[in-house]
Every structure is written in structure tokens, then in C-alpha cells.
Design a protein around this motif. Structure first.
Motif, short mmCIF file in Angstrom:
data_model
loop_
_atom_site.label_atom_id
_atom_site.label_comp_id
_atom_site.label_asym_id
_atom_site.label_seq_id
_atom_site.Cartn_x
_atom_site.Cartn_y
_atom_site.Cartn_z
N VAL A 30 39.61 50.40 43.29
CA VAL A 30 38.60 50.96 42.40
C VAL A 30 37.50 49.95 42.10
CG1 VAL A 30 38.34 52.29 40.27
CG2 VAL A 30 40.64 51.64 41.06
N ALA A 31 37.93 48.75 41.77
CA ALA A 31 36.97 47.75 41.29
C ALA A 31 37.38 46.39 41.84
CB ALA A 31 36.98 47.74 39.76
N PRO A 32 37.10 46.14 43.14
CA PRO A 32 37.53 44.87 43.74
C PRO A 32 36.93 43.67 43.01
CG PRO A 32 36.39 46.27 45.36
CD PRO A 32 36.38 47.00 44.05
N HIS A 33 37.70 42.60 42.92
CA HIS A 33 37.28 41.32 42.34
C HIS A 33 36.96 41.39 40.84
CE1 HIS A 33 36.99 40.60 46.55
NE2 HIS A 33 35.90 41.34 46.67
N ARG A 34 37.40 42.42 40.16
CA ARG A 34 37.04 42.50 38.73
C ARG A 34 38.24 42.30 37.82
NH1 ARG A 34 33.21 47.40 37.68
NH2 ARG A 34 32.64 46.20 35.85
N LEU A 35 39.43 42.15 38.44
CA LEU A 35 40.64 41.88 37.65
C LEU A 35 41.19 40.53 38.03
CD1 LEU A 35 43.17 43.06 35.88
CD2 LEU A 35 44.16 43.43 38.13
N VAL A 36 41.56 39.74 37.04
CA VAL A 36 42.22 38.45 37.30
C VAL A 36 43.54 38.44 36.56
CG1 VAL A 36 42.09 36.00 36.64
CG2 VAL A 36 40.20 37.06 37.86
N LEU A 37 44.60 37.96 37.23
CA LEU A 37 45.90 37.79 36.56
C LEU A 37 46.13 36.32 36.29
CD1 LEU A 37 48.31 40.15 38.61
CD2 LEU A 37 46.88 40.72 36.64
N LEU A 38 46.53 36.00 35.07
CA LEU A 38 46.86 34.62 34.71
C LEU A 38 48.38 34.52 34.58
CD1 LEU A 38 44.13 34.11 31.95
CD2 LEU A 38 43.98 33.55 34.39
N GLU A 39 49.01 33.69 35.38
CA GLU A 39 50.47 33.61 35.43
C GLU A 39 50.93 32.17 35.19
OE1 GLU A 39 53.35 35.58 35.75
OE2 GLU A 39 54.27 33.60 35.63
N ARG A 40 51.88 32.07 34.26
CA ARG A 40 52.40 30.76 33.86
C ARG A 40 53.15 30.05 34.99
NH1 ARG A 40 56.20 32.03 29.12
NH2 ARG A 40 54.36 31.55 27.88
N ARG A 41 53.87 30.84 35.81
CA ARG A 41 54.69 30.21 36.85
C ARG A 41 53.81 29.63 37.95
NH1 ARG A 41 59.01 34.93 36.52
NH2 ARG A 41 60.49 33.83 35.23
N PRO A 42 54.31 28.58 38.64
CA PRO A 42 53.47 27.97 39.67
C PRO A 42 53.32 28.81 40.94
CG PRO A 42 55.60 26.83 39.47
CD PRO A 42 55.56 27.86 38.40
N VAL A 43 54.29 29.71 41.19
CA VAL A 43 54.22 30.56 42.40
C VAL A 43 54.76 31.94 42.04
CG1 VAL A 43 54.53 28.74 44.13
CG2 VAL A 43 56.53 29.80 43.08
N SER A 44 54.61 32.88 42.96
CA SER A 44 55.16 34.22 42.72
C SER A 44 56.68 34.16 42.79
CB SER A 44 54.66 35.18 43.79
OG SER A 44 55.43 36.36 43.75
N THR A 45 57.32 34.69 41.78
CA THR A 45 58.78 34.76 41.82
C THR A 45 59.22 35.84 40.85
OG1 THR A 45 60.80 33.47 41.69
CG2 THR A 45 59.10 32.92 40.10
N TRP A 46 60.47 36.27 40.93
CA TRP A 46 60.94 37.36 40.07
C TRP A 46 62.36 37.05 39.60
CZ3 TRP A 46 64.30 41.85 41.16
CH2 TRP A 46 64.25 42.80 40.14
N HIS A 47 62.51 36.79 38.32
CA HIS A 47 63.81 36.43 37.73
C HIS A 47 64.60 35.49 38.66
CE1 HIS A 47 62.92 39.23 34.62
NE2 HIS A 47 63.06 40.30 35.36
#
Ligand SMILES: Cc1cc2nc3c(=O)[nH]c(=O)nc-3n(C[C@H](O)[C@H](O)[C@H](O)COP(=O)(O)OP(=O)(O)OC[C@H]3O[C@@H](n4cnc5c(N)ncnc54)[C@H](O)[C@@H]3O)c2cc1C
Length: 422
Positions: A30-47
């Protein structure tokens, strides 16, 4: 960073767990480049610290980040499997539900292809200024601003006050178990407190590592399996979420409380594995390595020499359970949102102190005409049991996007319900 260098985004999502990843995946169309995610972890991971041996998902692989609203999306689970070359192997392995590790890998694969995720950024405080928007503080600096905000903060382990005093090297939450295993004495008594899925997985892990004296205590009258039947799964459909929006708050709460065992319980497969591991152990030791104590509310715990004594109420009174180690699988609670007090004051709360969430997952607050705040995974008592898990992720993300852009960007279709709810 000088004031002029602070980037201003259309929308910032705090947290890059599956909830905000689903949002980001659907947002880009819908709106490329208009959303940014800020994530505390250094890399993508899940539990990552709960990936114990052999753990499985509780939800179908069809319920990925995108497919329920856009099955042609490039970040579907099937595309991940084809791209990784594992589709035939996975089909041939005939899993009823896929390994949790596979889902974690899928999320990592999807994250690599989603632009705008900033890892290693812990948002310490979110502020708001009229005419400027939301501001994000990390490490003492303002690092970004945005018009709109989506909180996808997930949950953290919860230890009840009566037990929190014993937390330490030998009494710990499930996330610590893998790291503690090598130093633990396998003959010593271990108590696992908590009769949910995580408690069950810890019990299995201990049995799998040859522990010979495990006690499992759960509050419910027996170690209850999850109800995954078709009628139970009707609660995890958009049609039911829509129905819930039409009933009174009190009725909604009562209905939702009665549905707990459809999600917050143990998978039959895990229970079968526990009973079989216990039987195998009994053949080896001439006694069961696991004793199950359901109907126990462990109210307090005291240190006793090298270990602990747990005090519990049982169906016939009170009892003391000695333990050298204690695993506190006592549940999870929503991560507290790092909102500045001045922003919290502008948000409407109900009489239980919870932020009021509207049907589009937005918060009711003083500035909502121009600046929206959405919450993921915090609307159990307005949107039902599905809100706390992965089953309707793309539907929730689509609802947020439709509300944000004030048009039906995505259509949510649940056209054939056979149940008339009200
Ligand atoms: C072990 C386990 C297994 C589960 N299995 C299933 C399952 O099979 N099926 C199912 O439907 N549900 C399952 N659930 C429940 C639920 O679906 C998951 O917890 C899911 O991860 C929730 O997604 P989320 O994005 O809301 O939160 P999370 O996955 O917890 O992600 C939140 C993210 O926000 C980040 N964050 C938090 N605060 C900040 C901050 N201040 N600044 C920056 N980043 C921040 C965190 O680091 C985290 O990465 C499981 C839960 C657990 C604990």
C-alpha cells in the motif's frame, strides 16, 4: 543526531515480532517505505530461548504472516518453503503441525525481505507533541518521529508475587532452563510450576535429559488438553471477532473467559509425549520419574538449605513440596508499553486500568483524529482469544491498514459461517 536529521516516518511499529512483521509485509503493498519497525533484539528471532527439543507450533502453517488476506503475497509460508527447497521434505515428513524452529526460520526469511526494520533499537520512551507527532527515545536520544504508532511489544514471563522472592540461579523462568541444564544435578528433585504448554514443554525437556525426580504442579483440576476441535476453532474466525463487537463488555468478558482452553492449554501431542516418556522412565527406574500434581495452587516458596519448599493448596488441604530446583512456568503478561507519562495521560482507560481498544485495534485517546495509535496482541477482552496468538495476524494487520488509510485496502472474507452467534 541534530534536530533536522531525525527521520520522520508515516508509521512506526515498535517491536518486530510476528504481529508487526505481518503488518509490515502487508503495508509495503500500500505504502512502500513509509513504515519502520524498531526492534530491541539484534537480529530476527522468535522466542529463541523457548525452542526446546522437538517443540511444535500450535497453529496451522496456513496461518502465516499474509495468506489469510493475500495468498498471492511473496512472503507466504509456501513461497518460503519452495524458495528454501524444503517443500517436498516437509510434506513427506507428514507433520500435523510444523516444528517451531521452522516457523522461526520462516520469520527470519521474511524479515530479510522486509525493508525498514531497525534491529538493536530498544525504544525507552514514546512521547507525543501536538503538530509534530510521536517521538521515539533510545539510549537518551530521540531517534525517530512518526505520524502514527503501532505497538507490537509481545509479552514477558510473569511470576506471581508469592514466588518472585525465590527467583535466582536455582529457581528460574522457562527461558533460563536450557542454559541451566548442564549444571543441574539430574537426580535432584525439580518442580515445574505451571500447567500450561510451556510447563509441559519444560517437563518434557527435563525427562528427555534424564532427570529422575520431576514434580509438575498445575492449578487446573487436571492437566487439560487444548480444545482444537472445529467448534473451538470457530472462535478464531473473523466472523466471531465481528460478533464480539456487538455484545456488551460484560457479556464479552464472560464469553471470552469460557474459551481459555481453546488456546491457553496443552497440545494433546505434548501430553502424550509426557505420558510415554514417563512410562519409558518407569520401565528404566522401576518408578515414575515424573509425579503430576494437578489442582495445586502454589501460593508461596521459601528457601530451605540448598533448595526450596513450595507451599500449595491441594484439593484436600495444604501441602509442602521440597525441591532442589524450581522452574516457574507461571505464565506471561503483556510487555508494559514505554509510553511517556504525558502521553499515557491522554489515553482513555477502562475501570480496570486497561487502555480502551476500539474495533479497529486503535486506542481511544485525545489526539486520535490526526495521530493514530494501534495495539497488537492487547485486545483479548475486546477481540477475543485469537488476539493473543498467531491465528488471525494478517486479518488484524489488514484491519489496522484499512483504518489507517481510511479505505478497504484489504478485504477480509469470512463468508460461510455455519454458526449463528447472536
Ligand atoms: C514459546 C511460545 C510459543 C508460542 N506458540 C504459539 C503458536 O504456536 N501459535 C500461536 O498462535 N501462538 C503462539 N504463541 C503466542 C503468540 O502468538 C506469540 O507470543 C507471538 O510471538 C506474539 O507475537 P507478537 O509480535 O505480538 O510478540 P513477540 O513475538 O513477543 O514480539 C514482540 C517484539 O517486540 C520487541 N520489543 C518489546 N519491547 C520493545 C521496545 N521497547 N523496543 C523495541 N522492541 C521491543 C521484542 O523484542 C519482541 O521481538 C506462543 C508464545 C510463546 C511464548
Amino acid at each position: 543526531m541534530s534536530e533536522i536529521d531525525i527521520p520522520h516516518h508515516h508509521t512506526v511499529g515498535v517491536g518486530a515480532g510476528p504481529a508487526n512483521l505481518s503488518l509490515a509485509a502487508l503495508f509495503e503493498a500500500v505504502a512502500p517505505h513509509r513504515l519502520v519497525l524498531l526492534e530491541r533484539r539484534p537480529v530476527s528471532t522468535w522466542h529463541p530461548r523457548l525452542l526446546l527439543s522437538g517443540v511444535r507450533m500450535q497453529t496451522s502453517w496456513l496461518k502465516d504472516l499474509v495468506s489469510l488476506v493475500d495468498p498471492t503475497h511473496r512472503l507466504s509460508f509456501v513461497n518460503y518453503l519452495v524458495s528454501s527447497g524444503r517443500i517436498y521434505a516437509l510434506i513427506n515428513a507428514q507433520f500435523n503441525v510444523i516444528p517451531r524452529r521452522e516457523y522461526q526460520r520462516y520469520l527470519a526469511w521474511a524479515s530479510e525481505q522486509i525493508e525498514g526494520i531497525e534491529y538493536g533499537v530498544s525504544v525507552d520512551e514514546i512521547g507525543f507533541e501536538e503538530g509534530v507527532g510521536f517521538s521515539y527515545e533510545s539510549g537518551g536520544r530521540t531517534i525517530a518521529r512518526s505520524d502514527h504508532l503501532v505497538l507490537g511489544l509481545g509479552s514477558v514471563p510473569y511470576v506471581p508475587p508469592g514466588l518472585s522472592g525465590i527467583v535466582g540461579d536455582d529457581a528460574f523462568v522457562p527461558e533460563e532452563l536450557t542454559g541451566r541444564l548442564p549444571d543441574m544435578d539430574r537426580e535432584a528433585p525439580v518442580s515445574v510450576i505451571g500447567g500450561g504448554q510451556t510447563g509441559a514443554e519444560c517437563v518434557l525437556e527435563l525427562l528427555g535429559h534424564g532427570f529422575t525426580d520431576v514434580t509438575w504442579l498445575g492449578r487446573r483440576p487436571w492437566f487439560q488438553p487444548m480444545d482444537d476441535s472445529p467448534p473451538a476453532n470457530d472462535f478464531y474466525r473473523p466472523a466471531y471477532v465481528e460478533f464480539l463487537q456487538q455484545v456488551t463488555r460484560e457479556t464479552r468478558r464472560r464469553l471470552i473467559e469460557g474459551q481459555t482452553l481453546t488456546g491457553d492449554a496443552i497440545t494433546p501431542g505434548a501430553l502424550q509425549s509426557i505420558y510415554q516418556a514417563n512410562y519409558d522412565g518407569m520401565l528404566r527406574l522401576d518408578r515414575y520419574p515424573l509425579t503430576m500434581r494437578p489442582g495445586r495452587d502454589v501460593t508461596s516458596a521459601d528457601r530451605d538449605g540448598d533448595g526450596f519448599v513450595l507451599s500449595a493448596t491441594s484439593p484436600i488441604g495444604h501441602e509442602k513440596v521440597p525441591a532442589r530446583y524450581v522452574v516457574l512456568a507461571t505464565g506471561r503478561t503483556a510487555t508494559p508499553p514505554p509510553l511517556a507519562p504525558s502521553l499515557t495521560e491522554l489515553i482513555d482507560h477502562d475501570d480496570t486500568g486497561e487502555m480502551i481498544v476500539d474495533s479497529d485495534y486503535s486506542l481511544r485517546w485525545k489526539g486520535s483524529d490526526r495521530n493514530k495509535i494501534f495495539v497488537q496482541n492487547r485486545a483479548r477482552y475486546t477481540h477475543g482469544v485469537a488476539d493473543a496468538n498467531l491465528t488471525l495476524l494478517p486479518v488484524r494487520a489488514a484491519t489496522i491498514i484499512n483504518s489507517l488509510f481510511e479505505r478497504d485496502v484489504y478485504t477480509v472474507r469470512d463468508a460461510a459461517p455455519s454458526v449463528v452467534w447472536g
